[in-house]
Structure formats: structure tokens, C-alpha cells
Design an enzyme around this catalytic site. Structure first.
Site, PDB file in Angstrom:
ATOM      1  N   ARG A  42       0.873  -1.138  -0.003  1.00  0.00           N
ATOM      2  CA  ARG A  42      -0.033   0.103   0.104  1.00  0.00           C
ATOM      3  C   ARG A  42       0.917   1.074  -0.077  1.00  0.00           C
ATOM      4  NH1 ARG A  42      -4.969   0.572   3.876  1.00  0.00           N
ATOM      5  NH2 ARG A  42      -5.762  -0.832   2.231  1.00  0.00           N
ATOM      6  N   LYS A  66      -7.653 -13.745   6.682  1.00  0.00           N
ATOM      7  CA  LYS A  66      -8.004 -13.922   5.274  1.00  0.00           C
ATOM      8  C   LYS A  66      -7.551 -15.487   4.752  1.00  0.00           C
ATOM      9  CE  LYS A  66      -8.120 -10.122   2.838  1.00  0.00           C
ATOM     10  NZ  LYS A  66      -7.845  -8.699   2.226  1.00  0.00           N
ATOM     11  N   LYS A  78       1.924  -7.534   5.248  1.00  0.00           N
ATOM     12  CA  LYS A  78       1.428  -6.327   4.538  1.00  0.00           C
ATOM     13  C   LYS A  78       2.832  -5.277   4.387  1.00  0.00           C
ATOM     14  CE  LYS A  78      -2.683  -4.939   2.595  1.00  0.00           C
ATOM     15  NZ  LYS A  78      -3.759  -5.728   2.442  1.00  0.00           N
ATOM     16  N   PRO A 115      -0.484  -6.297  -5.090  1.00  0.00           N
ATOM     17  CA  PRO A 115      -1.155  -4.942  -5.185  1.00  0.00           C
ATOM     18  C   PRO A 115      -2.106  -4.694  -3.799  1.00  0.00           C
ATOM     19  CG  PRO A 115      -2.432  -6.410  -6.675  1.00  0.00           C
ATOM     20  CD  PRO A 115      -1.262  -7.400  -6.142  1.00  0.00           C
ATOM     21  N   THR A 151     -11.995  -9.860  -6.956  1.00  0.00           N
ATOM     22  CA  THR A 151     -12.446  -9.344  -5.627  1.00  0.00           C
ATOM     23  C   THR A 151     -13.915  -8.874  -5.691  1.00  0.00           C
ATOM     24  OG1 THR A 151     -10.324  -8.643  -5.100  1.00  0.00           O
ATOM     25  CG2 THR A 151     -12.004  -7.787  -3.682  1.00  0.00           C
ATOM     26  N   GLY A 183     -13.685   2.617  -7.328  1.00  0.00           N
ATOM     27  CA  GLY A 183     -12.396   2.340  -8.038  1.00  0.00           C
ATOM     28  C   GLY A 183     -11.941   0.890  -8.579  1.00  0.00           C
ATOM     29  N   ALA A 184     -10.929   0.239  -8.526  1.00  0.00           N
ATOM     30  CA  ALA A 184     -10.612  -1.092  -9.037  1.00  0.00           C
ATOM     31  C   ALA A 184     -11.869  -1.996  -8.813  1.00  0.00           C
ATOM     32  CB  ALA A 184      -9.261  -1.363  -8.982  1.00  0.00           C
ATOM     33  N   GLY A 186     -14.748  -1.202  -6.778  1.00  0.00           N
ATOM     34  CA  GLY A 186     -16.267  -0.671  -6.830  1.00  0.00           C
ATOM     35  C   GLY A 186     -16.774  -0.840  -8.265  1.00  0.00           C
ATOM     36  N   ALA A 260     -15.871  -4.450   0.042  1.00  0.00           N
ATOM     37  CA  ALA A 260     -14.310  -4.879   0.175  1.00  0.00           C
ATOM     38  C   ALA A 260     -13.263  -4.268   0.805  1.00  0.00           C
ATOM     39  CB  ALA A 260     -13.987  -4.602  -1.351  1.00  0.00           C
TER      40      ALA A 260
END
Ligand code: NAI
Ligand code: PHE
Length: 347
Positions: A42, A66, A78, A115, A151, A183-184, A186, A260
Site C-alpha cells: 500500500r 483472510k 502487508k 497489489p 475481489t 475504483g478497481a 467498486g 471490499a
């Protein structure tokens, strides 16, 4: 920073600084119990380095849950690259991602990246110049491409399971769904919901994005600060975390929260507030697992697209069993999901 580390159950954090990009870099490895840790990179601006570390630590812990819930043989980690508010030059960004790749190599296989917010498949290609331990490169560079569309598919199955639990049928036709963030994830989610006959409301702080979508789809645009008070059946947070808090939960006018966004709860106790308000909450680390299933399924496990889609459909079934367990045990859905993850981690 002391407090974050004292209260964190993870294994270790690698930190460094990139002079050219003026960026503080963290790789938080929460657990390698089920396999090497994996989790996205991120890029974001934070008030302090301590806030960036706190984000990395909490997001890494969620990745452990997850992977366990999705039945994937990986642990949780992460990366956070905390940058200044000013945009990075292409050269500085490239250098930062190469530096990040060196740090991943230093971990000798204990962490794989991919990503996340503000990083794309093209960024993964740059990381891939320095390490093979990266998921989600472009197909031209041997990767499986963006995880976001899958996703969205997982979130769609999760919304159906949630609607079924509350309304007795998983048909979303006629249901009102508020998608926060186009976004990617949504965008494809909105498209699937529209195709399925839902009434979709969208919101994005980037008004050009929201306008572009409303010009081509039958959706209504809601102002970003009106999202929380908007009446809907399903609120799908698909933007930033921390949107569910003691301040916002009393103002919600929805029956279900299912989206998400990673870490939408400002604190674990918010799950109790949602339950008390009779709002069904789909735990983030369950409903947004489609991206992890896509990346690890294709790239680490060699799955076919049929196997990946079967795994993603399983998100709906997992949520149904979590909802049933929460009801039977009288606990929040978050607690029921954590118990499922804990059972898999201990097995
Ligand atoms: P993205 O960066 O492509 O899209 C996020 C969108 O939200 C942007 O259009 C942005 O302008 C908008 N936004 C930011 N703040 C907002 C606000 N306050 N109100 C309304 N809109 C706002 O990110 P992406 O990939 O779509 O991810 C969305 C969320 O889902 C993130 O929390 C991410 O961590 C999570 N997620 C993403 C996965 C993936 O495969 N891309 C997998 C699992 C979780
Ligand atoms: N960042 C995404 C997530 O939170 C996708 C991802 C999954 C990236 C697994 C790396 C590894 O699920």
C-alpha cells in the site's frame, strides 16, 4: 510505535527509509504459521510513521485471518510505503519499488507481496525487476493481472449470502445497494449489481469517476459525506478503512454492511455496535478474499480459472456458515469468523 508493537501479535517488522522518495517503508509479517506470509503493498500518506506502522500491523493481521478462512496455504503480511502528500515522480516511484523489492529479497521467502491501495499490476512489474516474490504482475510479465475484478465477484457472492440471511432470498433485484468507492473493485461490483437488477447508489471523492459511471450506468451519485446517512439495504464500503465507528454506526440506515474495504471497523468493538443496531456485518477478511484466491490460486497453486471461480463462490457459502454460527453462539459475525480462522490456524 512502541504501543503498536507492544499490542501486536505478529512475528516481525522490517523498516527502512528511501531517501530519494522520502518514504518510510514497513513490511509487517504477522504469521507464517500456514505458509510464507503474503499481502499487498500500500502506498499512502499518513500523519506520522507510527500511524503507517499501525496500519501495516493491523492489515497484516487481517491477512492472516483472510488466508486461514479462505483455506489458502499462506500466512499474513502487508507492506506500507508511507509517502509525502506531494505526488512521487515516476523515477522516485520506480526507485522506491526497486528498494522495496530488495527488502522483500532480504526476507528470504518469508514474505510475498502483491497489489493493494494505490498500487497496480504495472507497479508489481517494477517490483518484479528485483524479486520473484510478487503476485499480480501483468500477464505480459508472467502474472495473473489485477485481482480487483475477482475481489468484486467475491463481494457480489457475499452480498447475495447476506441478503439471503436478512431477507430470505439471495436475489438482489430491487434491493438498494450503496457502493462507496468506484475504483478497481467498486466499478466491476457496481456493474454486476446493476446487471442483477439492484438499485445502485455510488459515491467517490473523485467526482470525475462517479460522473463517468453515472453517465454509462443507471446509478445515482451520492455525495461522499452523505453516504453514511443514506437509506439502503446494503452498504458496500469499497474505499478506505475505518468507516464504521462509534460516530458513524448510529447514523447508518442500512440492514447489511458488506463490501471490499480492508479494516472497515475503526476498532474490533464496533462489531458489537453493529450487532446491537441489528445490522448484519460481513467480516472484511472473509468477503474480500477473492483477490487473494485469484492471486494465490493462479500463481502459487497453479489453479485453472474454474478452480479459482469455485474458490471465490465459496466466499458466499463461508459467510452463510459464519452467520449461522454467530446466531447459534450468540456472538458477532466478526467473532464467529475469527473463531473459524483460529480453528484453521490451530489445526
Ligand atoms: P482503488 O484505489 O482502485 O479505489 C478506491 C476508490 O475509493 C477510489 O476511486 C477513491 O477515489 C475512492 N475513495 C477514497 N476515499 C473515499 C471516500 N471517503 N468516499 C468515497 N470514495 C472514496 O482501490 P480498490 O483496489 O478498488 O480497493 C478498494 C478497497 O478494497 C480497499 O480498502 C482495498 O484495500 C480493498 N481490497 C482490494 C482488493 C483488490 O483486489 N483490489 C482485495 C481486497 C480488498
Ligand atoms: N491486497 C489485496 C488483499 O488485501 C490483494 C492481495 C492478496 C495481495 C494476497 C497480496 C496477497 O486481499
Amino acid at each position: 510505535m512502541d504501543e503498536v508493537l507492544r499490542n501486536w501479535s505478529g512475528e516481525f517488522v522490517l523498516t527502512s527509509y528511501d531517501d530519494a522518495a522520502n518514504a518510510t517503508m514497513f513490511i509487517a509479517v504477522h504469521s507464517t504459521r500456514l505458509g510464507p506470509a503474503a499481502g499487498g503493498t500500500r502506498i499512502k500518506t499518513y500523519p506520522t510513521a507510527g500511524d503507517a506502522l499501525a496500519d501495516a500491523a493491523r492489515l497484516a493481521a487481517a491477512m492472516t485471518l483472510k488466508m486461514a478462512v479462505a483455506g489458502l496455504p499462506m500466512g499474513g503480511g502487508k507492506s506500507v510505503l508511507a509517502v509525502e502528500p506531494e505526488p512521487l515522480s515516476p523515477e522516485a516511484r520506480h526507485g522506491l519499488l526497486r528498494h522495496h523489492a530488495e527488502n522483500i529479497e532480504r526476507l528470504g521467502g518469508r514474505y510475498y507481496t502483491g497489489p493493494d491501495m494505490n498500487t497496480t499490476a504495472a507497479d508489481m512489474d517494477m517490483i518484479g525487476e528485483g524479486t520473484g516474490r510478487v503476485f499480480g504482475r501483468t500477464p505480459a510479465h508472467g502474472g495473473s493481472g489485477s485481482s480487483a475484478p475477482d475481489t468484486a465477484v467475491g463481494v457480489f457472492h457475499g452480498i447475495q449470502a447476506s441478503v439471503s440471511h436478512v431477507f430470505g432470498t439471495d436475489d438482489v433485484a430491487g434491493r438498494t445497494v450503496m457502493v462507496q468507492g468506484t475504483g478497481a473493485v467498486g466499478q466491476p461490483l457496481t456493474e454486476m449489481l446493476v446487471d442483477a437488477g439492484a438499485k445502485v447508489l455510488i459515491s467517490d471523492v473523485d467526482s470525475d469517476r462517479a460522473d463517468e459511471m453515472s453517465a454509462r450506468l443507471p446509478v445515482l451519485v451520492v455525495e461522499p459525506d452523505a453516504v453514511v446517512g443514506t437509506e439502503c439495504d446494503v452498504y458496500a464500503p469499497c474505499a478506505v478503512g475505518g468507516v464504521l465507528s462509534p460516530e458513524t454506526i448510529p447514523a447508518l440506515r442500512c440492514r447489511i454492511v458488506a463490501g471490499a474495504a480492508n479494516n472497515p471497523l475503526s476498532a474490533p468493538s464496533d462489531a458489537q455496535l453493529l450487532r446491537a443496531a441489528d445490522i448484519l456485518y460481513a467480516p472484511d477478511f472473509v468477503i474480500n478474499g477473492g483477490g487473494a484466491i485469484h492471486l494465490i490460486g493462479y500463481e502459487a497453486l497453479g489453479w485453472s480459472s474454474e478452480q479459482v471461480q469455485r474458490g471465490i463462490r465459496g466466499i458466499g457459502d463461508t459467510l452463510r456458515s459464519i452467520y449461522a454460527a454467530a446466531r447459534a453462539d450468540g456472538v458477532t459475525t466478526e467473532e464467529a469468523a475469527e473463531r473459524l480462522a483460529a480453528a484453521r490456524l490451530q489445526a
